[in-house]
Scaffold this motif. Structure first.
Motif, PDB file in Angstrom:
ATOM      1  N   LYS A  91       0.842  -1.190   0.000  1.00  0.00           N
ATOM      2  CA  LYS A  91       0.000   0.000   0.000  1.00  0.00           C
ATOM      3  C   LYS A  91       0.882   1.247   0.000  1.00  0.00           C
ATOM      4  O   LYS A  91       1.784   1.386   0.826  1.00  0.00           O
ATOM      5  N   LEU A  92       0.627   2.121  -0.956  1.00  0.00           N
ATOM      6  CA  LEU A  92       1.426   3.338  -1.096  1.00  0.00           C
ATOM      7  C   LEU A  92       1.094   4.330   0.011  1.00  0.00           C
ATOM      8  O   LEU A  92      -0.029   4.359   0.536  1.00  0.00           O
ATOM      9  N   THR A  93       2.059   5.170   0.336  1.00  0.00           N
ATOM     10  CA  THR A  93       1.858   6.213   1.343  1.00  0.00           C
ATOM     11  C   THR A  93       2.239   7.560   0.744  1.00  0.00           C
ATOM     12  O   THR A  93       3.353   7.733   0.241  1.00  0.00           O
ATOM     13  N   ASP A 112      -9.285  17.308   2.732  1.00  0.00           N
ATOM     14  CA  ASP A 112     -10.260  16.334   3.235  1.00  0.00           C
ATOM     15  C   ASP A 112     -10.611  15.311   2.164  1.00  0.00           C
ATOM     16  O   ASP A 112     -10.801  14.120   2.455  1.00  0.00           O
ATOM     17  N   ARG A 113     -10.706  15.771   0.917  1.00  0.00           N
ATOM     18  CA  ARG A 113     -11.028  14.845  -0.171  1.00  0.00           C
ATOM     19  C   ARG A 113      -9.899  13.835  -0.374  1.00  0.00           C
ATOM     20  O   ARG A 113     -10.158  12.641  -0.589  1.00  0.00           O
ATOM     21  N   LEU A 114      -8.663  14.276  -0.287  1.00  0.00           N
ATOM     22  CA  LEU A 114      -7.526  13.358  -0.424  1.00  0.00           C
ATOM     23  C   LEU A 114      -7.539  12.321   0.699  1.00  0.00           C
ATOM     24  O   LEU A 114      -7.269  11.137   0.472  1.00  0.00           O
ATOM     25  N   LEU A 115      -7.868  12.762   1.906  1.00  0.00           N
ATOM     26  CA  LEU A 115      -7.945  11.831   3.034  1.00  0.00           C
ATOM     27  C   LEU A 115      -9.068  10.825   2.823  1.00  0.00           C
ATOM     28  O   LEU A 115      -8.930   9.637   3.136  1.00  0.00           O
ATOM     29  N   GLU A 119      -8.901   6.585   2.292  1.00  0.00           N
ATOM     30  CA  GLU A 119      -9.683   5.588   3.023  1.00  0.00           C
ATOM     31  C   GLU A 119     -10.398   4.641   2.065  1.00  0.00           C
ATOM     32  O   GLU A 119     -10.609   3.470   2.374  1.00  0.00           O
ATOM     33  N   GLU A 120     -10.758   5.152   0.893  1.00  0.00           N
ATOM     34  CA  GLU A 120     -11.485   4.342  -0.086  1.00  0.00           C
ATOM     35  C   GLU A 120     -10.552   3.585  -1.031  1.00  0.00           C
ATOM     36  O   GLU A 120     -10.962   2.590  -1.637  1.00  0.00           O
ATOM     37  N   GLY A 121      -9.321   4.068  -1.185  1.00  0.00           N
ATOM     38  CA  GLY A 121      -8.431   3.541  -2.214  1.00  0.00           C
ATOM     39  C   GLY A 121      -7.318   2.661  -1.701  1.00  0.00           C
ATOM     40  O   GLY A 121      -7.371   2.097  -0.603  1.00  0.00           O
ATOM     41  N   SER A 122      -6.283   2.564  -2.511  1.00  0.00           N
ATOM     42  CA  SER A 122      -5.171   1.650  -2.232  1.00  0.00           C
ATOM     43  C   SER A 122      -3.948   2.395  -1.715  1.00  0.00           C
ATOM     44  O   SER A 122      -2.823   1.994  -1.977  1.00  0.00           O
ATOM     45  N   PHE A 123      -4.157   3.488  -1.015  1.00  0.00           N
ATOM     46  CA  PHE A 123      -3.014   4.234  -0.494  1.00  0.00           C
ATOM     47  C   PHE A 123      -3.339   4.852   0.861  1.00  0.00           C
ATOM     48  O   PHE A 123      -4.504   4.995   1.242  1.00  0.00           O
ATOM     49  N   ASN A 124      -2.282   5.191   1.572  1.00  0.00           N
ATOM     50  CA  ASN A 124      -2.404   5.897   2.852  1.00  0.00           C
ATOM     51  C   ASN A 124      -1.994   7.345   2.666  1.00  0.00           C
ATOM     52  O   ASN A 124      -1.217   7.667   1.763  1.00  0.00           O
ATOM     53  N   CYS A 125      -2.485   8.207   3.525  1.00  0.00           N
ATOM     54  CA  CYS A 125      -2.083   9.615   3.515  1.00  0.00           C
ATOM     55  C   CYS A 125      -1.529  10.005   4.873  1.00  0.00           C
ATOM     56  O   CYS A 125      -2.054   9.595   5.919  1.00  0.00           O
ATOM     57  N   ILE A 126      -0.464  10.793   4.842  1.00  0.00           N
ATOM     58  CA  ILE A 126       0.087  11.379   6.067  1.00  0.00           C
ATOM     59  C   ILE A 126      -0.122  12.872   5.970  1.00  0.00           C
ATOM     60  O   ILE A 126       0.260  13.507   4.983  1.00  0.00           O
ATOM     61  N   LYS A 153      10.317   8.198   3.928  1.00  0.00           N
ATOM     62  CA  LYS A 153      10.379   7.620   2.579  1.00  0.00           C
ATOM     63  C   LYS A 153       8.989   7.393   1.994  1.00  0.00           C
ATOM     64  O   LYS A 153       8.652   6.295   1.537  1.00  0.00           O
ATOM     65  N   VAL A 154       8.186   8.437   2.007  1.00  0.00           N
ATOM     66  CA  VAL A 154       6.857   8.336   1.424  1.00  0.00           C
ATOM     67  C   VAL A 154       6.965   8.096  -0.078  1.00  0.00           C
ATOM     68  O   VAL A 154       8.011   8.335  -0.691  1.00  0.00           O
ATOM     69  N   ASP A 155       5.888   7.613  -0.677  1.00  0.00           N
ATOM     70  CA  ASP A 155       5.903   7.275  -2.095  1.00  0.00           C
ATOM     71  C   ASP A 155       5.594   8.462  -2.995  1.00  0.00           C
ATOM     72  O   ASP A 155       5.764   8.389  -4.217  1.00  0.00           O
ATOM     73  N   GLY A 156       5.137   9.560  -2.430  1.00  0.00           N
ATOM     74  CA  GLY A 156       4.826  10.750  -3.206  1.00  0.00           C
ATOM     75  C   GLY A 156       4.315  11.852  -2.293  1.00  0.00           C
ATOM     76  O   GLY A 156       3.903  11.585  -1.152  1.00  0.00           O
ATOM     77  N   VAL A 157       4.355  13.084  -2.785  1.00  0.00           N
ATOM     78  CA  VAL A 157       3.893  14.230  -1.992  1.00  0.00           C
ATOM     79  C   VAL A 157       2.989  15.109  -2.860  1.00  0.00           C
ATOM     80  O   VAL A 157       3.345  15.448  -4.002  1.00  0.00           O
ATOM     81  N   PHE A 158       1.829  15.457  -2.320  1.00  0.00           N
ATOM     82  CA  PHE A 158       0.948  16.443  -2.935  1.00  0.00           C
ATOM     83  C   PHE A 158       1.295  17.795  -2.314  1.00  0.00           C
ATOM     84  O   PHE A 158       1.153  17.982  -1.101  1.00  0.00           O
ATOM     85  N   PHE A 159       1.744  18.729  -3.143  1.00  0.00           N
ATOM     86  CA  PHE A 159       2.285  19.998  -2.642  1.00  0.00           C
ATOM     87  C   PHE A 159       1.575  21.184  -3.273  1.00  0.00           C
ATOM     88  O   PHE A 159       1.539  21.321  -4.494  1.00  0.00           O
ATOM     89  N   SER A 160       1.005  22.029  -2.430  1.00  0.00           N
ATOM     90  CA  SER A 160       0.466  23.305  -2.888  1.00  0.00           C
ATOM     91  C   SER A 160       1.486  24.372  -2.518  1.00  0.00           C
ATOM     92  O   SER A 160       1.682  24.669  -1.334  1.00  0.00           O
TER      93      SER A 160
END
Length: 382
Positions: A91-93, A112-115, A119-126, A153-160
């Protein structure tokens, strides 16, 4: 008596003859137990039909079910082969780095939508927060968040990208560079880290700011405004200048001038900034870079004796929840927050699947929400 015994024997054989489900269960168990390991050839349908005393179509039905489940594969000219056991997918983080959540609720909605998607998908969010209302505090918080995401070592970052501080551009580039050097993909949300017309090497999803600027300018023109101004705060994001470009284009096409002194950069509660607008009663329309700026400016204008919808019109971007509850409900351009979050996840999954693929910039359509602040009271056709 002999005929009776023969008939009974035949009936007993028919009752004891296995069906396809029995054969399917037996073969599946043998594969699980390693009797037929990955890559091994399974017995032919003919040999199994003879072993179990059933027809070949019965065996074929069992084999078809195993193939539908991905356990075996029928290969022409070779036979039926046991597939490799599927590897359990990790599971990706992903890390959320949305400092604007402390200033604009659109980032809270995206967050909130990403979180929810996690919960619905195949990844975790920090989510490390970084939602302080003060831009300088957010500047310090996102640096710490970046360090944490790299260490984990997260698998990706969403950055604004950060805005509203003088060195925001430097900070944003440093954050992206550090994540890239750590091998962590970045998807930018709402804006790029470069000024137009430059483009960074990162995937990005945002409102179509140019189109939004065009639509807002056209709206004021339709409301009979012939003196249009644009107001934004110092150190605003590059997306603000893209909106201004759309406004310029629309006014130019309509033959309405937008002189430089109609573009105002300052704090909306500053009396000198308000005095510089030079309002022409019944003609002026002001487009603010966002709702927060418009709300403060509306209050300051009221303090100077100007009445919205009588003396001038005003509108903005983001459609914050409070916009409709202001003394004069504010016309605003609603951001597609849910779609921005959904698309950002799609871009991240695409980037992880193909790390070297070219970056995409996705611009999504928003919606104009017209309210009282862009209707002149004296206009007979409104």
């Amino acid at each position: 008596n002999n005929d009776y015994i023969c008939t009974l024997s035949r009936l007993q054989c028919m009752e004891s003859k296995p069906n396809y489900r029995f054969i399917y269960d037996r073969l599946k168990q043998d594969i699980s137990d390693g009797v037929y390991p990955p890559g091994a050839l399974m017995p032919t349908e003919l040999s199994l039909s003879e072993r179990y005393g059933v027809s070949r179509p019965t065996v074929a039905r069992a084999y078809n079910k195993l193939q539908d489940e991905g356990i075996i594969t029928k290969k022409k000219g070779m036979g039926t082969v046991v597939n490799d056991a599927p590897k359990k997918r990790r599971k990706l983080t992903f890390g959320l780095l949305l400092p604007g959540a402390g200033e604009s609720e659109i980032f809270s909605v995206i967050n909130d939508r990403l979180l929810t998607l996690s919960e619905e998908g195949s990844f975790n969010c920090i989510w490390e927060g970084a939602t302080a209302s003060n831009a300088n505090i957010r500047r310090e918080l996102i640096a710490g968040c970046c360090d944490n995401y790299i260490s984990r070592k997260v698998d990706g970052v969403f950055f604004s990208p950060l805005e509203r501080v003088p060195d925001a551009g430097i900070v944003n580039r440093e954050i992206c560079t550090r994540l890239t050097e750590a091998g962590i993909p970045v998807v930018l949300i709402d804006r790029d880290i470069c000024e137009m017309p430059e483009r960074s090497a990162y995937d990005m999803v945002s409102l179509d700011n140019f189109s939004a600027g065009c639509i807002m300018a056209r709206h004021l023109i339709e409301r009979r405004c012939s003196d249009i101004h644009f107001f934004y705060r110092p150190d605003s994001a590059g997306s603000v200048r893209i909106r201004l470009a759309g406004i310029r284009e629309t006014l130019h096409a309509a033959g309405i001038p937008l002189p430089e002194n109609n573009i105002h950069c300052g704090e909306p509660d500053c009396r000198s900034a308000i005095a510089g607008i030079g309002i022409k009663r019944g003609e002026t329309g002001i487009i603010c870079a966002n709702d927060a700026t418009a709300a403060v400016l509306m209050s300051a204008l009221a303090g100077e004796g100007y009445e919205i919808s009588t003396d001038l019109l005003i509108c903005a971007f983001d459609d914050m929840k409070y916009s409709m509850h202001l003394r004069h409900p504010l016309t605003s351009f609603r951001q597609p927050c849910r779609e921005i979050a959904d698309t950002s996840v799609e871009l991240m999954m695409r980037r992880i699947a193909s790390p070297g693929i070219h970056p995409l910039a996705v611009n999504l359509a928003g919606t104009l929400v017209a309210r009282e602040s862009t209707s002149f009271n004296h206009a007979s056709d409104l």
